[in-house]
Design an enzyme around this catalytic site. Structure first.
Site, PDB file in Angstrom:
ATOM      1  N   GLU A  18       4.727  -5.256   7.726  1.00  0.00           N
ATOM      2  CA  GLU A  18       4.037  -4.069   8.145  1.00  0.00           C
ATOM      3  C   GLU A  18       4.454  -3.817   9.591  1.00  0.00           C
ATOM      4  O   GLU A  18       4.801  -2.328   9.577  1.00  0.00           O
ATOM      5  CB  GLU A  18       2.596  -4.445   8.040  1.00  0.00           C
ATOM      6  CG  GLU A  18       1.895  -4.048   6.501  1.00  0.00           C
ATOM      7  CD  GLU A  18       1.562  -5.460   5.640  1.00  0.00           C
ATOM      8  OE1 GLU A  18       2.569  -6.745   6.448  1.00  0.00           O
ATOM      9  OE2 GLU A  18       1.111  -5.509   4.890  1.00  0.00           O
TER      10      GLU A  18
ATOM     11  N   ALA B 289       1.150  -1.219   0.070  1.00  0.00           N
ATOM     12  CA  ALA B 289      -0.156  -0.064   0.145  1.00  0.00           C
ATOM     13  C   ALA B 289       0.675   0.952   0.570  1.00  0.00           C
ATOM     14  O   ALA B 289       2.175   1.089   0.081  1.00  0.00           O
ATOM     15  CB  ALA B 289      -0.603   0.203   1.065  1.00  0.00           C
TER      16      ALA B 289
ATOM     17  N   GLU C   2      -0.656  -9.533  -0.707  1.00  0.00           N
ATOM     18  CA  GLU C   2      -2.279  -9.455  -0.201  1.00  0.00           C
ATOM     19  C   GLU C   2      -3.171  -9.670  -1.233  1.00  0.00           C
ATOM     20  O   GLU C   2      -4.214 -11.005  -1.437  1.00  0.00           O
ATOM     21  CB  GLU C   2      -2.945  -8.493   0.748  1.00  0.00           C
ATOM     22  CG  GLU C   2      -2.307  -8.940   2.095  1.00  0.00           C
ATOM     23  CD  GLU C   2      -2.295  -7.539   2.999  1.00  0.00           C
ATOM     24  OE1 GLU C   2      -2.250  -6.402   2.639  1.00  0.00           O
ATOM     25  OE2 GLU C   2      -3.006  -7.623   4.331  1.00  0.00           O
TER      26      GLU C   2
ATOM     27  N   GLY D 254       0.510  -4.986   0.650  1.00  0.00           N
ATOM     28  CA  GLY D 254      -0.911  -4.990   0.140  1.00  0.00           C
ATOM     29  C   GLY D 254      -0.057  -6.006  -1.153  1.00  0.00           C
ATOM     30  O   GLY D 254      -1.624  -6.424  -2.041  1.00  0.00           O
TER      31      GLY D 254
HETATM   32  N1  COA Z   1       4.637   2.958  -1.083  1.00  0.00           N
HETATM   33  C1  COA Z   1       4.842   4.334  -1.157  1.00  0.00           C
HETATM   34  N2  COA Z   1       6.210   4.209  -1.887  1.00  0.00           N
HETATM   35  C2  COA Z   1       6.989   3.199  -2.243  1.00  0.00           C
HETATM   36  C3  COA Z   1       6.013   2.252  -1.657  1.00  0.00           C
HETATM   37  C4  COA Z   1       5.288   1.872  -1.149  1.00  0.00           C
HETATM   38  N3  COA Z   1       5.010   0.700  -0.769  1.00  0.00           N
HETATM   39  N4  COA Z   1       7.486   1.347  -1.614  1.00  0.00           N
HETATM   40  C5  COA Z   1       8.163   1.552  -2.683  1.00  0.00           C
HETATM   41  N5  COA Z   1       7.873   3.179  -2.555  1.00  0.00           N
HETATM   42  C6  COA Z   1       8.534   4.177  -3.518  1.00  0.00           C
HETATM   43  C7  COA Z   1       9.695   4.897  -2.927  1.00  0.00           C
HETATM   44  O1  COA Z   1       9.438   5.679  -2.132  1.00  0.00           O
HETATM   45  C8  COA Z   1      10.757   5.029  -3.863  1.00  0.00           C
HETATM   46  O2  COA Z   1       9.720   6.206  -4.524  1.00  0.00           O
HETATM   47  P1  COA Z   1      11.046   7.857  -4.677  1.00  0.00           P
HETATM   48  O3  COA Z   1      12.089   7.246  -6.165  1.00  0.00           O
HETATM   49  O4  COA Z   1       9.948   8.593  -5.290  1.00  0.00           O
HETATM   50  O5  COA Z   1      11.968   7.923  -3.840  1.00  0.00           O
HETATM   51  C9  COA Z   1      10.380   4.483  -4.902  1.00  0.00           C
HETATM   52  O6  COA Z   1       9.194   3.478  -4.886  1.00  0.00           O
HETATM   53  C10 COA Z   1      11.563   3.050  -5.313  1.00  0.00           C
HETATM   54  O7  COA Z   1      11.322   2.481  -3.938  1.00  0.00           O
HETATM   55  P2  COA Z   1      13.100   2.520  -2.937  1.00  0.00           P
HETATM   56  O8  COA Z   1      12.562   2.178  -1.578  1.00  0.00           O
HETATM   57  O9  COA Z   1      13.908   3.551  -3.276  1.00  0.00           O
HETATM   58  O10 COA Z   1      13.528   0.526  -3.912  1.00  0.00           O
HETATM   59  P3  COA Z   1      14.489   0.448  -2.941  1.00  0.00           P
HETATM   60  O11 COA Z   1      15.250  -0.388  -4.318  1.00  0.00           O
HETATM   61  O12 COA Z   1      15.690   0.699  -3.294  1.00  0.00           O
HETATM   62  O13 COA Z   1      13.485  -0.637  -2.349  1.00  0.00           O
HETATM   63  C11 COA Z   1      11.924  -1.866  -1.597  1.00  0.00           C
HETATM   64  C12 COA Z   1      12.900  -1.564  -2.100  1.00  0.00           C
HETATM   65  C13 COA Z   1      10.837  -2.679  -2.011  1.00  0.00           C
HETATM   66  C14 COA Z   1      13.134  -2.839  -0.616  1.00  0.00           C
HETATM   67  C15 COA Z   1      11.450  -0.526  -0.474  1.00  0.00           C
HETATM   68  O14 COA Z   1      10.497   0.100  -1.813  1.00  0.00           O
HETATM   69  C16 COA Z   1      10.267  -0.775   0.389  1.00  0.00           C
HETATM   70  O15 COA Z   1      10.968  -1.433   1.164  1.00  0.00           O
HETATM   71  N6  COA Z   1       9.344  -0.549   0.366  1.00  0.00           N
HETATM   72  C17 COA Z   1       7.945  -0.788   1.277  1.00  0.00           C
HETATM   73  C18 COA Z   1       7.696  -1.734   1.531  1.00  0.00           C
HETATM   74  C19 COA Z   1       6.870  -1.877   2.353  1.00  0.00           C
HETATM   75  O16 COA Z   1       6.775  -1.846   3.497  1.00  0.00           O
HETATM   76  N7  COA Z   1       5.522  -2.175   2.282  1.00  0.00           N
HETATM   77  C20 COA Z   1       4.004  -2.219   3.042  1.00  0.00           C
HETATM   78  C21 COA Z   1       3.831  -1.401   2.817  1.00  0.00           C
HETATM   79  S1  COA Z   1       2.232  -1.576   4.401  1.00  0.00           S
END
Ligand code: COA
Length: 260
Positions: A134, A66, A114, A111
């Site tokens: 989460e 999400a 999910e 999400g």
């Molecule tokens: N919500 C909003 N934005 C997200 C996102 C999320 N769940 N997951 C990734 N993004 C965005 C990042 O903020 C970034 O945006 P920006 O370039 O404008 O700063 C872009 O997507 C790329 O992500 P980034 O984190 O730079 O990539 P990465 O390769 O370093 O890491 C992940 C990849 C998936 C490990 C990391 O993005 C992450 O942990 N995301 C969240 C996962 C999460 O907690 N999901 C559950 C949400 S309830």
């Protein structure tokens, strides 16, 4: 109809829905959730569509969860509505009445996992990473993750994934029954389409009977589920495809299903 965050493409009877916010790793914001609701309504009502494939744009992510930036300022009341809206989408997909395949091309987190778990089959690239992270945000899954993971993988795995919040690789996801198949990433699209075309050539009312009996009947307790199965079994005898399938078998030829 054109969507802001989704791409829709038909190949014969297979509808490909691609989440298209690759710069945000296809994170689910409200617009995307609302568009998915609409896209699945359309897929349900379009007679020409027999199978749906759901995937994420870009090479990195199926869906990274999400949208955290949209979620962080929510009040508890708004968070309740957001959770319900997401859950309703997942149930809509699960109860579509047509097979939905999640083609997991990268991160399927929060999400994203999910969403994949609401699909009927999950085929993952060997490079995919999955998880319910989460807790790392001080949250819990809100789009059905605690319940669907429990049902797919059992209590031990559901607790491990949701409590630790760590990513698992595709091989471990397969071992835990979280995905149904893994393929080398370069073959993901071709293998998924092969699977989708196999389903598209099958008798749709028979597929629907299986989906309803397993997905809906399976939640109702054994006797109610068995009754559900009997009703779906009996209904199949009203279809041309059942007559075609059984007579083709007896005549030792390949069936040609007409779809009703
Ligand atoms: N919500 C909003 N934005 C997200 C996102 C999320 N769940 N997951 C990734 N993004 C965005 C990042 O903020 C970034 O945006 P920006 O370039 O404008 O700063 C872009 O997507 C790329 O992500 P980034 O984190 O730079 O990539 P990465 O390769 O370093 O890491 C992940 C990849 C998936 C490990 C990391 O993005 C992450 O942990 N995301 C969240 C996962 C999460 O907690 N999901 C559950 C949400 S309830």
């Amino acid at each position: 109809m054109a969507f802001q965050n989704l791409l829709i493409e038909d190949s014969g009877a297979v509808r490909l829905i691609t989440l298209n916010r690759p710069d945000k790793l296809n994170a689910l914001d409200r617009t995307t959730l609302a568009e998915l609701h609409q896209a699945f309504d359309q897929a349900a009502s379009a007679e020409s569509v027999r199978v749906v494939v759901l995937t994420g744009a870009g090479s990195k992510a199926f869906v990274a969860g999400a949208d955290i930036s949209e979620m962080s300022p929510l009040t508890p009341v708004q968070a309740r509505d957001f959770s319900r809206f997401g859950q309703q989408l997942m149930t809509r997909i699960e109860q579509l009445g047509k097979p939905v395949i999640a083609m997991i091309n990268g991160f399927a987190l929060g999400g994203g996992l999910e969403l994949a778990m609401a699909c009927h089959l999950r085929i993952a690239a060997d490079t995919a990473k999955l998880g319910q992270p989460e807790v790392n945000l001080g949250l819990i899954p809100g789009f059905g993750g605690t319940q669907r993971l429990l049902r797919l993988a059992g209590r031990g795995a559901a607790l491990e994934l949701c409590l630790l919040g760590q990513q698992i690789d595709a091989a471990r996801a397969l071992a835990l029954n979280v995905v149904t198949r893994i393929v080398p990433s370069e073959q993901l699209s071709a293998e998924t389409m092969k699977l989708a075309e196999q389903l598209a050539a099958a008798a749709p009312q028979a597929l629907r009977g299986v989906l309803d009996a397993v997905v809906i009947g399976g939640e109702a307790g054994l006797q109610a589920g068995l009754d559900y199965e009997t009703q779906a079994f009996a209904l199949a005898f009203s279809t041309e495809d059942m007559k075609e399938g059984t007579s083709a078998f007896l005549a030792r030829r390949k069936p040609q299903f007409v779809g009703h």
